[in-house]
Design a protein around this motif. Structure first.
Motif, short mmCIF file in Angstrom:
data_model
loop_
_atom_site.label_atom_id
_atom_site.label_comp_id
_atom_site.label_asym_id
_atom_site.label_seq_id
_atom_site.Cartn_x
_atom_site.Cartn_y
_atom_site.Cartn_z
N ARG A 39 7.07 7.28 3.99
CA ARG A 39 8.18 8.13 4.45
C ARG A 39 8.60 9.16 3.41
NH1 ARG A 39 9.05 2.96 6.21
NH2 ARG A 39 9.43 2.67 8.45
N LYS A 40 8.03 9.06 2.21
CA LYS A 40 8.37 9.97 1.11
C LYS A 40 9.86 9.90 0.79
CE LYS A 40 4.13 11.37 1.06
NZ LYS A 40 3.20 10.82 0.04
N THR A 41 10.38 8.68 0.71
CA THR A 41 11.78 8.48 0.39
C THR A 41 11.92 7.57 -0.83
OG1 THR A 41 11.95 6.55 1.86
CG2 THR A 41 12.49 8.72 2.80
N LEU A 71 15.76 13.55 -3.45
CA LEU A 71 14.93 14.16 -4.48
C LEU A 71 14.16 15.33 -3.90
CD1 LEU A 71 13.32 11.04 -6.24
CD2 LEU A 71 15.47 12.19 -6.81
N THR A 72 13.92 16.33 -4.74
CA THR A 72 13.02 17.39 -4.33
C THR A 72 11.60 16.85 -4.34
OG1 THR A 72 12.61 18.17 -6.59
CG2 THR A 72 14.54 19.08 -5.43
N LYS A 73 10.66 17.59 -3.75
CA LYS A 73 9.27 17.16 -3.73
C LYS A 73 8.75 16.98 -5.16
CE LYS A 73 4.72 18.35 -1.82
NZ LYS A 73 3.97 18.23 -3.09
N TYR A 104 10.26 13.86 -6.70
CA TYR A 104 9.63 12.68 -6.08
C TYR A 104 8.26 12.41 -6.70
CZ TYR A 104 7.42 9.74 -2.54
OH TYR A 104 6.75 8.73 -1.90
N GLU A 105 7.45 13.45 -6.82
CA GLU A 105 6.10 13.26 -7.35
C GLU A 105 6.13 12.82 -8.82
OE1 GLU A 105 3.43 13.17 -5.68
OE2 GLU A 105 4.20 13.91 -3.77
N LEU A 106 7.06 13.37 -9.60
CA LEU A 106 7.19 12.95 -10.99
C LEU A 106 7.56 11.47 -11.08
CD1 LEU A 106 9.09 16.01 -12.54
CD2 LEU A 106 6.79 15.23 -13.15
N LEU A 107 8.56 11.06 -10.30
CA LEU A 107 8.98 9.67 -10.32
C LEU A 107 7.84 8.76 -9.85
CD1 LEU A 107 11.14 7.49 -10.66
CD2 LEU A 107 11.88 7.95 -8.31
N ARG A 108 7.16 9.16 -8.82
CA ARG A 108 6.06 8.35 -8.27
C ARG A 108 4.98 8.09 -9.31
NH1 ARG A 108 1.07 8.81 -6.07
NH2 ARG A 108 0.58 7.52 -4.24
N GLU A 111 0.81 -1.21 0.00
CA GLU A 111 0.00 0.00 0.00
C GLU A 111 0.85 1.26 0.00
OE1 GLU A 111 -3.56 2.05 2.68
OE2 GLU A 111 -2.77 0.07 3.19
N ASP A 112 2.01 1.22 0.65
CA ASP A 112 2.85 2.41 0.77
C ASP A 112 4.23 2.23 0.16
OD1 ASP A 112 0.97 3.99 2.26
OD2 ASP A 112 1.37 2.66 3.95
N CYS A 113 4.42 1.18 -0.65
CA CYS A 113 5.75 0.92 -1.19
C CYS A 113 5.62 0.45 -2.64
CB CYS A 113 6.45 -0.14 -0.34
SG CYS A 113 8.15 -0.48 -0.86
N PHE A 114 6.38 1.09 -3.52
CA PHE A 114 6.35 0.76 -4.93
C PHE A 114 7.78 0.48 -5.38
CE2 PHE A 114 2.96 3.68 -3.89
CZ PHE A 114 1.84 3.01 -4.35
#
Length: 233
Positions: A147-149, A159-161, A164-168, A133-136
């Motif tokens: 953890r947003k890591t 990574l910047t925010k 991070y969001e782009l990669l996610r 659920e929280d890990c990709f």
């Protein structure tokens, strides 16, 4: 518990024998390959390893080139790699980590130091489930959404925010093309005025931090960006 199996790859036969003897004395199983080519042959025959110790400077294929092939194969990308080398400049070290090394030990070294590094890397390289659920995860690239890591082969990358969001988005929806407009809408705040060029700049910065995995973020001319799960090496 089954003993961890380690492959030592180095053209110095005496050093290989010393490392193998001490690894076995410490409770590990081990194999030796005196060249990168021999290491690839062992892997091709189906032998699996929990960690690899790689010399950088070898006749023929170098340790860096071998590591790139290891990281480019979905079956072996998760294997932790420790470089053993006399090349100890900052550029060499960064090159090793950029390929996806988990640690870097310069020669001459003590066997005790190598064993300590091996144990530390194995401890932090326990396999992560493909997705929770929280890990990709994609091969050795893991996003911890709680953890947003982001870790790359067990090592944290900063990574910047925005990065991070782009990669996610790209990693979770791998294979799906996102236009620049879609990425702007999903990543940037509504009250911030940015252009399509902003997406390109941030993608470029993200790629520089992802080492080998940068090749998986692909631009489709006229459309946008997507995460390509097939190795581009």
């Amino acid at each position: 518990m089954k003993a961890k199996r380690i492959l030592v790859v180095d053209d110095e036969e005496d050093l290989c024998e010393i490392l193998l003897f001490n690894l076995k004395a410490a409770g590990f199983q081990g194999d030796i390959a005196y060249s990168a080519e021999e290491a690839l042959q062992k892997i091709a025959k189906g032998q699996t390893y929990d960690l690899m110790l790689l010399d950088v400077m070898m006749p023929g294929m170098s340790g860096f080139e071998l590591a790139e092939q290891i990281r480019g194969n979905a079956q072996t990308a998760h294997i932790p790699i420790i470089f053993l080398t006399a090349k100890n400049t900052e550029d060499d070290t960064l090159s090793g980590f950029g390929i996806g090394a988990d640690d870097y030990v310069t020669k001459p070294f003590s066997v005790r130091e190598v064993l300590a590094r091996v144990k530390a890397v194995l401890k932090r390289s326990v396999h992560t489930p493909l997705q929770t659920e929280d890990c990709f995860r994609f091969e050795g690239l893991v996003i911890d959404d709680e953890r947003k890591t982001v870790t790359m082969n067990g090592r944290n990358i900063s990574l910047t925010k925005t990065e991070y969001e782009l990669l996610r988005i790209l990693l979770i929806h791998r294979g799906q093309i996102f236009t620049r407009e879609q990425l702007l809408e999903q990543v940037w705040p509504k009250d911030v005025i940015v252009t399509n060029r902003t997406v390109d700049v941030n993608i470029t910065r993200l790629r520089k931090k992802l080492g080998f995995y940068a090749t998986h973020i692909v631009a489709r001319h006229g459309y946008g960006y997507y995460f390509e799960p097939t190795s581009k090496s």
